[in-house]
Design an enzyme around this catalytic site. Structure first.
Site, PDB file in Angstrom:
ATOM      1  N   SER A 128      19.712 154.853  14.216  1.00  0.00           N
ATOM      2  CA  SER A 128      20.920 155.627  14.462  1.00  0.00           C
ATOM      3  C   SER A 128      21.127 156.647  13.351  1.00  0.00           C
ATOM      4  CB  SER A 128      22.095 154.655  14.489  1.00  0.00           C
ATOM      5  OG  SER A 128      23.315 155.302  14.276  1.00  0.00           O
ATOM      6  N   TYR A 152      27.007 148.724  10.111  1.00  0.00           N
ATOM      7  CA  TYR A 152      26.031 149.030  11.168  1.00  0.00           C
ATOM      8  C   TYR A 152      24.924 149.943  10.640  1.00  0.00           C
ATOM      9  CZ  TYR A 152      24.296 151.157  15.541  1.00  0.00           C
ATOM     10  OH  TYR A 152      23.509 151.635  16.559  1.00  0.00           O
ATOM     11  N   LYS A 156      20.929 149.086  10.247  1.00  0.00           N
ATOM     12  CA  LYS A 156      19.882 149.912  10.862  1.00  0.00           C
ATOM     13  C   LYS A 156      18.925 150.441   9.791  1.00  0.00           C
ATOM     14  CE  LYS A 156      20.728 149.897  15.332  1.00  0.00           C
ATOM     15  NZ  LYS A 156      19.737 149.273  16.254  1.00  0.00           N
TER      16      LYS A 156
END
Lengths: 326, 326
Positions: A128, A152, A156
């Site tokens: 991402s 998050y 990632k």
């Protein structure tokens, strides 16, 4: 070729499934079997090859082993706890996004070693733009540091590092792709902070009102769902040697402002449709979106043959063609 | 103030211990207790405050809990499986460098939450220039990506990401420092690929022959052991708000070629000493060193008050003063 999709029930997973079913091959290889996995049972699709669906928590003990028991040739790892939830539930985010991913990689390594290196699948990992954190340069280059500002994004970025190291050691052949915001997302409005980028196009085209919570000069980075699937397929078939040791690539996309999105909608659908967008500033969303990347120079991905739309009108036309049946 | 050093038996840990014992305070705070931990029992040093030593594998189940039971105010986390061993023993490197570090951070988080945020120690984490991987720009800037080419570098880069995220969430107050190659390392020659950078200075000064396995135009990035300790102390006391969300900093150092190292030695000790360096090219070491960073622009660290030597002669003089008693 046996393909496994982990995280198959999401929007991108479903579109990828449909494309694989329609093509029935990947590159030159006929697809013989497709395993769809998610935490909820993915929808089955009629296919000319063996299709199976499974539901489980892939981060639970023993699940990676069960999922990989038949040694799929190609693994799409799309599963993730999304940004907002990973921020609210720290344990769950790390358990799924980090431990889950790591245990999957560890199980592939175990199979690789047990087979003396004969089992070495391609692993396509969706990362991402959340791996980046401001302050940003005007355009984010391929050599810009990963300094995420969310859990998050951290998870990632760690996945990217593991993917590169396990690939370097020869345990599997990994390619990571950092997806732009996918626009126009089909379906109903959701509570994601990024939801308005899609809803200001999707709802007016469907005759409904949409809320715009930020100002028109907000710039963001987009690609269509069709491009997302094309990125995944290209990542599945690309020559890994050409990629080199930096295994995750920022995907190409369209950088445009909300104002430019609206003008593109006007050009395609007219003033009456645009008039369905209602301005209603939301300080919380304004603050979140302010921290997001605005533009990329996706030079490596472009040179390796990844392609996206070149303007936002194309993105709207793809939505009309794929979701509104023209 | 109660200080815990994890990895206290290594060269940097021992020098840090000696400095803390000599100062008996850190910033304005008197040191009341120092806990030295390593996988082998660290040497005890006479001190004016409580000193205790412990030996265990800090990555083993329950060890982090035991180590942190008395809630040290400041934790230096220097423990690591070094580069060569982490490359040869994949499991051990990940177990210590990743799982060990993560379990330490998790235990601090548990204590932070159990105390409703009252327990929030400063954590100083030693990272490495090994988080970078070529191709490099001529000088590595603070915004250059972390793309490690070793498992050790991968594990350190992941440690940096976790440190930043746990700090952002308020579980502790972490500062990471990427150390240059520490030169001149005291002691005997070892088998580390970087060993010659020190031994070509140390051995000739001690009247012994040294082997130079690479060419004189090899450029590398150095700081003295004294600077390494100063970096750690500054990281322990710096205002965390001034650092911002990017919690790990590339430390300043001296970029010079092996030829410049030798000329500095000649200026200080003369031709007869330099004549004790024997050229013996080693293809394996040449290849490894070729992948290492050569120069940094450590702008952020400098602006935050971290200081290193400004030339290699100073590095040699510090070695003579600290190790050879002048």
């Amino acid at each position: 070729m046996h393909i496994l999709i982990i995280g198959a029930a999401g929007m991108v997973g479903r579109k990828l499934t449909n494309r694989l079913v329609a093509d029935a091959q990947l590159g030159e290889a006929p697809i013989t079997r497709l395993t769809l996995h998610d935490v909820i049972e993915p929808a089955r699709v009629e296919a000319s090859f063996t299709m199976e669906t499974r539901a489980s928590d892939f981060s639970a003990a023993g699940e990676a082993k069960r999922l990989l028991a038949d040694k799929p040739d190609l693994i799409f790892h799309l599963a993730a706890i999304v940004s907002g939830e990973a921020e609210d539930d720290f344990d769950k985010g790390y358990r799924i996004n980090l431990n889950g991913t790591w245990s999957l990689f560890e199980e592939i390594r175990a199979l690789n070693r047990a087979s003396a290196g004969a089992y070495k699948p391609r692993v396509v990992f969706t990362s991402s733009t959340g791996v980046f954190g401001g302050p940003y340069p005007p355009r984010i280059m391929d050599e810009f540091l990963q300094a995420p500002l969310t859990s998050y994004g951290t998870q990632k970025a760690i996945g990217e590092l593991l993917l590169a190291d396990y690939t370097r050691k020869g345990f599997f052949d990994g390619i990571g792709i950092r997806l732009p915001t996918i626009c126009v997302r089909p379906g109903k409005p959701n509570k994601a902070a990024s939801g308005f980028f899609s809803s200001i196009i999707r709802e007016p085209l469907a005759g409904l009102e949409a809320v715009l919570p930020v100002s028109e000069d907000v710039r963001h980075w987009h690609a269509s769902p069709r491009s997302a699937v094309a990125f995944l397929l290209h990542a599945a078939t690309i020559n890994g040697d050409a990629v080199g040791p930096r295994r995750t690539l920022s995907m190409p996309g369209v950088s445009c402002t909300v104002g430019e999105q609206i003008e593109a909608l006007r050009n395609i659908a007219g003033d009456a449709v645009v008039a369905r967008i209602r301005r209603e500033p939301d300080e919380k969303i304004i603050r979140i979106v302010d921290g997001w990347p605005r533009d990329f120079d996706a030079r490596r991905a472009l040179s390796l043959g990844f392609k996206a739309e070149s303007n936002f009108e194309d993105i709207i036309r793809i939505h009309i063609a794929d979701e509104l049946r023209g």
